[in-house]
Write an enzyme that holds these catalytic residues in place. Structure first.
Site, PDB file in Angstrom:
ATOM      1  CG  HIS A  14      40.770  78.289 -13.559  1.00 17.38           C
ATOM      2  ND1 HIS A  14      40.743  77.444 -12.468  1.00 17.38           N
ATOM      3  CD2 HIS A  14      42.072  78.301 -13.985  1.00 17.38           C
ATOM      4  CE1 HIS A  14      41.959  76.970 -12.248  1.00 17.38           C
ATOM      5  NE2 HIS A  14      42.782  77.478 -13.153  1.00 17.38           N
ATOM      6  CD  GLU A  15      43.790  80.854 -16.363  1.00 20.31           C
ATOM      7  OE1 GLU A  15      44.691  81.276 -15.603  1.00 20.31           O
ATOM      8  OE2 GLU A  15      43.708  79.658 -16.705  1.00 20.31           O
TER       9      GLU A  15
ATOM     10  CG  HIS B  27      45.244  81.316 -11.058  1.00 21.64           C
ATOM     11  ND1 HIS B  27      45.517  80.437 -10.036  1.00 21.64           N
ATOM     12  CD2 HIS B  27      45.008  80.551 -12.159  1.00 21.64           C
ATOM     13  CE1 HIS B  27      45.456  79.194 -10.507  1.00 21.64           C
ATOM     14  NE2 HIS B  27      45.143  79.245 -11.779  1.00 21.64           N
TER      15      HIS B  27
ATOM     16  CG  HIS C  71      49.087  88.127  -7.305  1.00 19.24           C
ATOM     17  ND1 HIS C  71      49.583  88.674  -8.470  1.00 19.24           N
ATOM     18  CD2 HIS C  71      50.059  88.316  -6.380  1.00 19.24           C
ATOM     19  CE1 HIS C  71      50.782  89.167  -8.260  1.00 19.24           C
ATOM     20  NE2 HIS C  71      51.103  88.972  -7.001  1.00 19.24           N
TER      21      HIS C  71
END
Length: 223
Positions: A94-95, A98, A102
Site C-alpha cells: 500500500h505504501e 503512494h 507520486h
C-alpha cells in the site's frame, strides 16, 4: 440532531481504529505463501515499477508506515518490514502504491501535496479562531475560522481517493505479480479495507463538525 450524528461518527471512528488494529493483528499471524517479508514485497514492487532509487527504511512504532514524498523514501514499521505475514506485505505494498502515484503524478496526490502548506496553516489557526468566535460572540471571527476549517476538511476528503487508489494499485500488483495467491487476496482486502475505514471515519467527523459550525453561524446571523 447534529450533535447526535457527531457522537455516532466518533463511535464509528473508535470502532474503525479497533478494527484496523484487530485485523492487522489477526492477519499478522498468517504467513504469506510466497514467503515474502514486507521489505521483500515493497522492494520488488518498487523495482518492477522503475523506482530503483527509492530506499525502504524500518521505523519504530506500530502502524507507523508511510511514504515520504519529500525525501522519496518508503518507511515501514519494524513488524511490517521484517515479517512475512499477509498484514505485512499488504501494508508495505500500500505504501509503495503512494510512491507509484507520486511517479505517475496521480492528480489527487498532486493536489494534496500542493495544498498541504495551506492546510498546515489553516488547521492550526482554525480552532483558535472558532473558539475565540464563540467566546467573544464575534460571528465574523467564527466565519473566518469556518473558512480555514473547511480547507482542512477538504484536505481530508482529497485524502480518501488517494488512499483507496493506493490500496487498489497494491492489490492489483500483488495478484498479477504473484505476491499472493487468490486465496490470500481475501486477507489482503480485509487488511487494506479496515485501514481505509479510519480515513473515512476521520473525514466524516470533520464534515459533520463543519456543518455544525456553519449551522451555528447561519442561525446567529438570522437573529
Amino acid at each position: 440532531m447534529m450533535f447526535l450524528l457527531i457522537i455516532i461518527a466518533f463511535g464509528f471512528s473508535l470502532w474503525a481504529q479497533f478494527r484496523v488494529q484487530g485485523t492487522f493483528k489477526k492477519w499478522s499471524t498468517v504467513p504469506s505463501q510466497s514467503g515474502m517479508t514486507g521489505y521483500d514485497a515493497a522492494r520488488h514492487m518498487l523495482d518492477s515499477n522503475g523506482l530503483h532509487d527509492i530506499p525502504i527504511e524500518p521505523v519504530r512504532g506500530a502502524l507507523s508506515d508511510h511514504y515520504d514524498p519529500i525525501h522519496r523514501v518508503v518507511r515501514l514499521s519494524e513488524p511490517v518490514y521484517y515479517e512475512n505475514s499477509i498484514s505485512a506485505i499488504s501494508v508495505a505494498c500500500h505504501e509503495v502504491g503512494h510512491a507509484i502515484q507520486h511517479k505517475q503524478h496521480y492528480p489527487m496526490l498532486v493536489l494534496r501535496h500542493r495544498i498541504f502548506p495551506i492546510v498546515n496553516f489553516a488547521s492550526g489557526i482554525a480552532p483558535l479562531l472558532i473558539i475565540a468566535g464563540f467566546l467573544f460572540q464575534w460571528m465574523g471571527l467564527l466565519g473566518i475560522g469556518i473558512v480555514f476549517f473547511s480547507v482542512a476538511v477538504a484536505f481530508q476528503l482529497i485524502t480518501l481517493p488517494v488512499e483507496f487508489n493506493a490500496s487498489n494499485r497494491a492489490r492489483d500488483i500483488m495478484v498479477s505479480e504473484g505476491y499472493i495467491t487468490n486465496d490470500e487476496e481475501r486477507g489482503v482486502a480485509k487488511v487494506l479495507n479496515s485501514a481505509a475505514l479510519t480515513y473515512v471515519a476521520a473525514a466524516l467527523i470533520s464534515v459533520l463538525e463543519l456543518l455544525r459550525y456553519i449551522m451555528i453561524f447561519t442561525n446567529n446571523n438570522r437573529d
